[in-house]
Design a protein around this motif. Sequence first.
Motif, PDB file in Angstrom:
ATOM      1  N   GLY A 101       0.688  -1.169   0.157  1.00 55.47           N
ATOM      2  CA  GLY A 101      -0.085  -0.177   0.040  1.00 55.47           C
ATOM      3  C   GLY A 101       0.945   1.275  -0.158  1.00 55.47           C
ATOM      4  O   GLY A 101       0.343   2.161   0.426  1.00 55.47           O
ATOM      5  N   GLU A 102       2.216   1.120  -0.673  1.00 54.44           N
ATOM      6  CA  GLU A 102       3.058   2.342  -0.657  1.00 54.44           C
ATOM      7  C   GLU A 102       3.314   2.828  -2.021  1.00 54.44           C
ATOM      8  O   GLU A 102       3.147   1.828  -2.923  1.00 54.44           O
ATOM      9  CB  GLU A 102       4.391   2.157   0.015  1.00 54.44           C
ATOM     10  CG  GLU A 102       4.057   1.625   1.512  1.00 54.44           C
ATOM     11  CD  GLU A 102       5.328   1.102   2.299  1.00 54.44           C
ATOM     12  OE1 GLU A 102       5.462   0.728   3.434  1.00 54.44           O
ATOM     13  OE2 GLU A 102       6.373   0.763   1.261  1.00 54.44           O
ATOM     14  N   ALA A 103       3.467   3.893  -2.211  1.00 57.43           N
ATOM     15  CA  ALA A 103       3.919   4.377  -3.642  1.00 57.43           C
ATOM     16  C   ALA A 103       5.476   3.696  -3.630  1.00 57.43           C
ATOM     17  O   ALA A 103       6.211   3.906  -2.781  1.00 57.43           O
ATOM     18  CB  ALA A 103       4.248   5.870  -3.454  1.00 57.43           C
ATOM     19  N   PRO A 104       5.798   3.495  -5.028  1.00 58.05           N
ATOM     20  CA  PRO A 104       6.899   2.824  -5.395  1.00 58.05           C
ATOM     21  C   PRO A 104       8.126   3.791  -4.992  1.00 58.05           C
ATOM     22  O   PRO A 104       8.136   4.971  -5.067  1.00 58.05           O
ATOM     23  CB  PRO A 104       6.812   2.701  -6.802  1.00 58.05           C
ATOM     24  CG  PRO A 104       5.264   2.462  -7.172  1.00 58.05           C
ATOM     25  CD  PRO A 104       4.683   3.400  -6.228  1.00 58.05           C
ATOM     26  N   PHE A 105       9.161   2.964  -4.409  1.00 59.79           N
ATOM     27  CA  PHE A 105      10.481   3.608  -4.202  1.00 59.79           C
ATOM     28  C   PHE A 105      11.422   2.752  -4.875  1.00 59.79           C
ATOM     29  O   PHE A 105      11.597   1.733  -4.210  1.00 59.79           O
ATOM     30  CB  PHE A 105      10.443   3.915  -2.572  1.00 59.79           C
ATOM     31  CG  PHE A 105      12.020   4.511  -2.175  1.00 59.79           C
ATOM     32  CD1 PHE A 105      12.783   5.217  -3.012  1.00 59.79           C
ATOM     33  CD2 PHE A 105      12.305   4.379  -0.797  1.00 59.79           C
ATOM     34  CE1 PHE A 105      13.969   5.785  -2.624  1.00 59.79           C
ATOM     35  CE2 PHE A 105      13.408   4.887  -0.438  1.00 59.79           C
ATOM     36  CZ  PHE A 105      14.293   5.627  -1.308  1.00 59.79           C
ATOM     37  N   THR A 124      21.706  -0.277   1.879  1.00 57.57           N
ATOM     38  CA  THR A 124      21.082   1.057   2.301  1.00 57.57           C
ATOM     39  C   THR A 124      19.663   1.163   1.874  1.00 57.57           C
ATOM     40  O   THR A 124      18.751   1.494   2.445  1.00 57.57           O
ATOM     41  CB  THR A 124      21.804   2.492   1.692  1.00 57.57           C
ATOM     42  OG1 THR A 124      23.138   2.218   2.111  1.00 57.57           O
ATOM     43  CG2 THR A 124      21.156   3.669   2.194  1.00 57.57           C
ATOM     44  N   ALA A 125      19.492   0.564   0.574  1.00 57.64           N
ATOM     45  CA  ALA A 125      18.019   0.733  -0.057  1.00 57.64           C
ATOM     46  C   ALA A 125      17.237  -0.131   0.688  1.00 57.64           C
ATOM     47  O   ALA A 125      16.019   0.188   1.038  1.00 57.64           O
ATOM     48  CB  ALA A 125      18.036   0.173  -1.555  1.00 57.64           C
ATOM     49  N   GLU A 126      17.479  -1.465   1.313  1.00 58.23           N
ATOM     50  CA  GLU A 126      16.816  -2.085   2.039  1.00 58.23           C
ATOM     51  C   GLU A 126      16.278  -1.464   3.453  1.00 58.23           C
ATOM     52  O   GLU A 126      15.261  -1.563   3.814  1.00 58.23           O
ATOM     53  CB  GLU A 126      17.427  -3.606   2.370  1.00 58.23           C
ATOM     54  CG  GLU A 126      16.574  -4.736   2.873  1.00 58.23           C
ATOM     55  CD  GLU A 126      16.300  -4.429   4.265  1.00 58.23           C
ATOM     56  OE1 GLU A 126      15.110  -5.061   4.847  1.00 58.23           O
ATOM     57  OE2 GLU A 126      17.058  -4.214   5.108  1.00 58.23           O
ATOM     58  N   ALA A 127      17.422  -0.643   4.011  1.00 58.90           N
ATOM     59  CA  ALA A 127      17.468  -0.318   5.164  1.00 58.90           C
ATOM     60  C   ALA A 127      16.484   0.908   5.215  1.00 58.90           C
ATOM     61  O   ALA A 127      15.739   1.155   6.359  1.00 58.90           O
ATOM     62  CB  ALA A 127      18.855   0.323   5.936  1.00 58.90           C
ATOM     63  N   CYS A 128      16.435   1.644   4.270  1.00 59.29           N
ATOM     64  CA  CYS A 128      15.559   2.724   3.942  1.00 59.29           C
ATOM     65  C   CYS A 128      14.148   2.632   3.413  1.00 59.29           C
ATOM     66  O   CYS A 128      13.274   3.460   3.046  1.00 59.29           O
ATOM     67  CB  CYS A 128      16.246   4.176   3.564  1.00 59.29           C
ATOM     68  SG  CYS A 128      16.533   3.944   1.880  1.00 59.29           S
ATOM     69  N   GLY A 129      13.830   1.439   3.269  1.00 59.82           N
ATOM     70  CA  GLY A 129      12.505   0.869   2.648  1.00 59.82           C
ATOM     71  C   GLY A 129      12.123   0.883   1.337  1.00 59.82           C
ATOM     72  O   GLY A 129      11.038   1.004   0.818  1.00 59.82           O
ATOM     73  N   ALA A 130      13.281   1.027   0.626  1.00 57.46           N
ATOM     74  CA  ALA A 130      13.151   0.944  -1.187  1.00 57.46           C
ATOM     75  C   ALA A 130      12.361  -0.289  -1.282  1.00 57.46           C
ATOM     76  O   ALA A 130      12.844  -1.431  -0.662  1.00 57.46           O
ATOM     77  CB  ALA A 130      14.554   0.895  -1.780  1.00 57.46           C
ATOM     78  N   HIS A 131      11.525  -0.592  -2.414  1.00 61.10           N
ATOM     79  CA  HIS A 131      10.820  -1.719  -2.796  1.00 61.10           C
ATOM     80  C   HIS A 131      11.798  -2.548  -3.788  1.00 61.10           C
ATOM     81  O   HIS A 131      11.547  -3.764  -3.754  1.00 61.10           O
ATOM     82  CB  HIS A 131       9.611  -1.276  -3.433  1.00 61.10           C
ATOM     83  CG  HIS A 131       8.735  -0.578  -2.519  1.00 61.10           C
ATOM     84  ND1 HIS A 131       8.615   0.750  -2.740  1.00 61.10           N
ATOM     85  CD2 HIS A 131       8.015  -1.002  -1.586  1.00 61.10           C
ATOM     86  CE1 HIS A 131       7.610   1.123  -1.635  1.00 61.10           C
ATOM     87  NE2 HIS A 131       7.423   0.119  -1.054  1.00 61.10           N
ATOM     88  N   GLY A 132      12.943  -1.796  -4.397  1.00 55.52           N
ATOM     89  CA  GLY A 132      13.593  -2.710  -5.299  1.00 55.52           C
ATOM     90  C   GLY A 132      14.776  -1.764  -5.800  1.00 55.52           C
ATOM     91  O   GLY A 132      14.729  -0.514  -5.972  1.00 55.52           O
ATOM     92  N   VAL A 133      15.569  -2.532  -6.553  1.00 56.92           N
ATOM     93  CA  VAL A 133      16.755  -2.003  -7.092  1.00 56.92           C
ATOM     94  C   VAL A 133      16.688  -2.643  -8.605  1.00 56.92           C
ATOM     95  O   VAL A 133      16.467  -3.585  -8.849  1.00 56.92           O
ATOM     96  CB  VAL A 133      18.116  -2.336  -6.690  1.00 56.92           C
ATOM     97  CG1 VAL A 133      19.254  -1.735  -7.166  1.00 56.92           C
ATOM     98  CG2 VAL A 133      18.199  -1.787  -5.237  1.00 56.92           C
ATOM     99  N   ILE A 134      16.999  -1.605  -9.718  1.00 55.88           N
ATOM    100  CA  ILE A 134      17.247  -2.126 -11.056  1.00 55.88           C
ATOM    101  C   ILE A 134      18.573  -1.775 -11.636  1.00 55.88           C
ATOM    102  O   ILE A 134      19.018  -0.574 -11.416  1.00 55.88           O
ATOM    103  CB  ILE A 134      16.059  -1.099 -12.077  1.00 55.88           C
ATOM    104  CG1 ILE A 134      14.670  -1.501 -11.319  1.00 55.88           C
ATOM    105  CG2 ILE A 134      16.105  -1.610 -13.283  1.00 55.88           C
ATOM    106  CD1 ILE A 134      13.772  -0.602 -12.013  1.00 55.88           C
TER     107      ILE A 134
END
Length: 252
Positions: A101-105, A124-134
């Motif tokens: 239920g979040e806007a994509p990050f 860091t992406a995982e720690a700050c709540g990003a949904h994915g890396v490309i």
Amino acid sequence: MKNDRNENLNDNLIIGRNAVMELLKSGREVENVLVAKGELEGSVKRIIALCKERGIVVKTVDRRKLDALSAGANHQGVAANVPQHEYSSVEDILKYADEKGEAPFIIICDEIEDSHNLGAIIRTAEACGAHGVIIPKRRGVGLNFVVAKTSCGALEYMRVARVNNLADTIEKLKKENIWVYCADMDGQRWDKTDFGGGAALVVGSEGKGVGRLIKEKCDVTVSLPMLGKVNSLNASVAAGILMYEIARQRLN
């Protein structure tokens, strides 16, 4: 065929002509295939043809490098790097954000060539709540052992998509109402930028930064102030600062 450019050591190394041939036939994900200079006859030609069919990068390397990577085992002039972790798709990343239920990050890495930097970015992406890396399929480092180790376990939780064309992927993200921010010089101040809503942050390579075409595809360019004598930051450091600013705004 591409020349070797600081190929990264990878624990998941398949060596030998028959082993690599069967690996390619199996359909399993392959990072790249390494071929010793001068080894272009017989079964090696068939291996290269299979790589071309599957869009797998083939790199020519010095035989001594293959000797070192193979720890003296008989590699027969051929080795293949397989991912340390299974890749996701861009659709998987967007679905994950929707399920929460979040806007994509999303973090987009444009030609990151240092495994330690990619691992740190994923951590860091995982720690700050990003949904994915490309990451791109053909230019930049893949999910090798060094990336996995540097991520300190974050790779097990972070969805990483590997795409053929970053520019096309950015266009698709924009159609999903995701704003794309380029981290580069001569942009607007990072702390004066509204990162609200769906956001994708593009981080460039250590030496060249974000490529011209990718930068042109982005909606906004954001910059960090450089107050000392050097004029650039380590890619993972710059990414970390910007990721946490995005996370901070999303928490408010």
